[in-house]
Design a protein around this motif. Structure first.
Motif, mmCIF file in Angstrom:
data_model
loop_
_atom_site.group_PDB
_atom_site.id
_atom_site.type_symbol
_atom_site.label_atom_id
_atom_site.label_comp_id
_atom_site.label_asym_id
_atom_site.label_seq_id
_atom_site.Cartn_x
_atom_site.Cartn_y
_atom_site.Cartn_z
ATOM 1 N N ASN A 98 0.809 -1.222 0.000
ATOM 2 C CA ASN A 98 0.000 0.000 0.000
ATOM 3 C C ASN A 98 0.841 1.272 0.000
ATOM 4 O O ASN A 98 0.381 2.337 0.414
ATOM 5 N N GLN A 99 2.074 1.173 -0.428
ATOM 6 C CA GLN A 99 2.897 2.366 -0.485
ATOM 7 C C GLN A 99 3.723 2.380 -1.762
ATOM 8 O O GLN A 99 4.161 1.343 -2.253
ATOM 9 N N PHE A 100 3.921 3.605 -2.269
ATOM 10 C CA PHE A 100 4.762 3.801 -3.435
ATOM 11 C C PHE A 100 6.158 4.221 -2.992
ATOM 12 O O PHE A 100 6.330 4.919 -2.007
ATOM 13 N N TYR A 101 7.138 3.796 -3.774
ATOM 14 C CA TYR A 101 8.522 4.201 -3.556
ATOM 15 C C TYR A 101 9.058 4.715 -4.891
ATOM 16 O O TYR A 101 8.948 4.035 -5.913
ATOM 17 N N PHE B 33 -2.564 11.335 -0.611
ATOM 18 C CA PHE B 33 -1.149 11.346 -0.239
ATOM 19 C C PHE B 33 -0.570 12.755 -0.376
ATOM 20 O O PHE B 33 -0.967 13.507 -1.249
ATOM 21 N N TRP B 34 0.387 13.057 0.461
ATOM 22 C CA TRP B 34 1.216 14.241 0.294
ATOM 23 C C TRP B 34 2.672 13.819 0.167
ATOM 24 O O TRP B 34 3.199 13.085 1.009
ATOM 25 N N TYR B 35 3.289 14.296 -0.932
ATOM 26 C CA TYR B 35 4.701 14.043 -1.185
ATOM 27 C C TYR B 35 5.453 15.376 -1.220
ATOM 28 O O TYR B 35 4.900 16.408 -1.551
ATOM 29 N N ARG B 36 6.731 15.235 -0.974
ATOM 30 C CA ARG B 36 7.627 16.362 -1.144
ATOM 31 C C ARG B 36 8.627 15.962 -2.237
ATOM 32 O O ARG B 36 9.146 14.834 -2.225
ATOM 33 N N ILE B 46 5.177 12.182 2.812
ATOM 34 C CA ILE B 46 5.083 12.887 4.090
ATOM 35 C C ILE B 46 3.998 12.244 4.961
ATOM 36 O O ILE B 46 4.249 11.820 6.088
ATOM 37 N N TYR B 47 2.798 12.204 4.438
ATOM 38 C CA TYR B 47 1.654 11.600 5.126
ATOM 39 C C TYR B 47 0.714 11.020 4.088
ATOM 40 O O TYR B 47 0.702 11.448 2.940
ATOM 41 N N LYS B 55 -5.150 8.998 9.277
ATOM 42 C CA LYS B 55 -3.882 9.444 8.711
ATOM 43 C C LYS B 55 -2.772 8.509 9.156
ATOM 44 O O LYS B 55 -2.834 7.915 10.222
ATOM 45 N N GLU B 56 -1.762 8.438 8.303
ATOM 46 C CA GLU B 56 -0.596 7.613 8.606
ATOM 47 C C GLU B 56 0.654 8.403 8.247
ATOM 48 O O GLU B 56 0.683 9.075 7.217
ATOM 49 N N LYS B 57 1.674 8.290 9.059
ATOM 50 C CA LYS B 57 2.933 8.949 8.749
ATOM 51 C C LYS B 57 3.639 8.235 7.603
ATOM 52 O O LYS B 57 3.614 7.017 7.510
ATOM 53 N N GLY B 58 4.273 9.059 6.782
ATOM 54 C CA GLY B 58 5.102 8.515 5.725
ATOM 55 C C GLY B 58 6.557 8.480 6.163
ATOM 56 O O GLY B 58 6.855 8.272 7.334
ATOM 57 N N ASP B 59 7.438 8.754 5.233
ATOM 58 C CA ASP B 59 8.864 8.659 5.524
ATOM 59 C C ASP B 59 9.438 9.909 6.185
ATOM 60 O O ASP B 59 10.428 9.823 6.905
ATOM 61 N N ILE B 60 8.819 11.061 5.939
ATOM 62 C CA ILE B 60 9.381 12.310 6.470
ATOM 63 C C ILE B 60 8.280 13.191 7.077
ATOM 64 O O ILE B 60 8.031 14.299 6.642
ATOM 65 N N PRO B 61 7.611 12.751 8.147
ATOM 66 C CA PRO B 61 6.495 13.520 8.696
ATOM 67 C C PRO B 61 6.893 14.680 9.613
ATOM 68 O O PRO B 61 6.058 15.521 9.945
ATOM 69 N N GLU B 62 8.152 14.733 9.999
ATOM 70 C CA GLU B 62 8.562 15.731 10.985
ATOM 71 C C GLU B 62 8.356 17.142 10.450
ATOM 72 O O GLU B 62 8.784 17.483 9.355
ATOM 73 N N GLY B 63 7.701 17.956 11.260
ATOM 74 C CA GLY B 63 7.445 19.347 10.892
ATOM 75 C C GLY B 63 6.151 19.553 10.128
ATOM 76 O O GLY B 63 5.815 20.684 9.783
#
Lengths: 112, 114
Positions: A98-101, B33-36, B46-47, B55-63
């Motif tokens: 359920n996640q993209f990379y 989804f939100w990406y940076r 991000i989330y 909601k779920e945290k992604g790889d870089i949720p800080e800030g």
């Protein structure tokens, strides 16, 4: 963690020629999907082509095709008969759990 | 066609300001989804949200924080903007379902924090 690697930050191709963009990925999952996305300058990212990992046959969409080498975890994109409108940033991506990379992208320039 | 819109294409904010980035999709997708996006780093998650108020945290949720009060709208919040949050922000949506793996992206918001 899953990783997707694009080792070519920039590529160029003459109009009407063929170019291949490289991508490798690393996953321990057996069920996953692979994608190439195109992001033209100042425009929305769109899906170019996708490949299901369980399919052996390489995906093709008009001038775009992939070379999927599952054992080598390689997923390259071939663009045939390149056109000026193909100039864009291209991102390779994998989908699993359920996640993209996403990879870091390859900027493609098409030379008239 | 699926349409994902973002409230601003370009935004300039000052350090310490609270910043809201809005995303709306019109296809009743469950997942958003939100990406940076940063040069040389690709897209980083991000989330994400798979349902209203979830909601779920992604790889870089800080800030960052997010809000999803309605299914079609997913907001990204920078509580106190910092210069290292200068970036391109991409919103995406995707339907739920076993074979629904295609994401649809918005046009992006280029945020500059000075």
């Amino acid at each position: 963690a899953q990783t997707v690697t694009q080792s070519q930050p920039e590529m160029s191709v003459q109009e009407a020629e063929t170019v291949t963009l490289s991508c490798t990925y690393d996953t321990s999952e057996s069920d996953y999907y692979l994608f190439w996305y195109k992001q033209p300058p100042s425009r929305q990212m769109i899906l170019v082509i996708r490949q299901e990992a369980y399919k052996q046959q390489n995906a093709t969409e008009n001038r775009f095709s992939v070379n999927f080498q599952k054992a080598a975890k390689s997923f390259s994109l071939k663009i045939s008969d390149s056109q000026l409108g193909d100039a864009a940033m291209y991102f390779c991506a994998s989908y699993t759990g359920n996640q993209f990379y996403f990879g870091t992208g390859t900027s493609l320039t098409v030379i008239p | 066609d699926v349409k994902v819109t973002q409230s601003s294409r370009y935004l300039v904010k000052r350090t310490g300001e609270k910043v809201f980035l809005e995303c709306v999709q019109d296809m009743d997708h469950e997942n958003m989804f939100w990406y940076r996006q940063d040069p040389g780093l690709g897209l980083r998650l991000i989330y994400f949200s798979y349902d209203v108020k979830m909601k779920e945290k992604g790889d870089i949720p800080e800030g960052y924080s997010v809000s999803r009060e309605k299914k079609e709208r997913f907001s990204l919040i920078l509580e106190s903007a910092s210069t290292n949050q200068t970036s391109m922000y991409l919103c995406a949506s995707r339907p739920q379902g076993l074979f629904s793996y295609e994401q649809y992206f918005g046009p992006g918001t280029r945020l500059t924090v000075t």
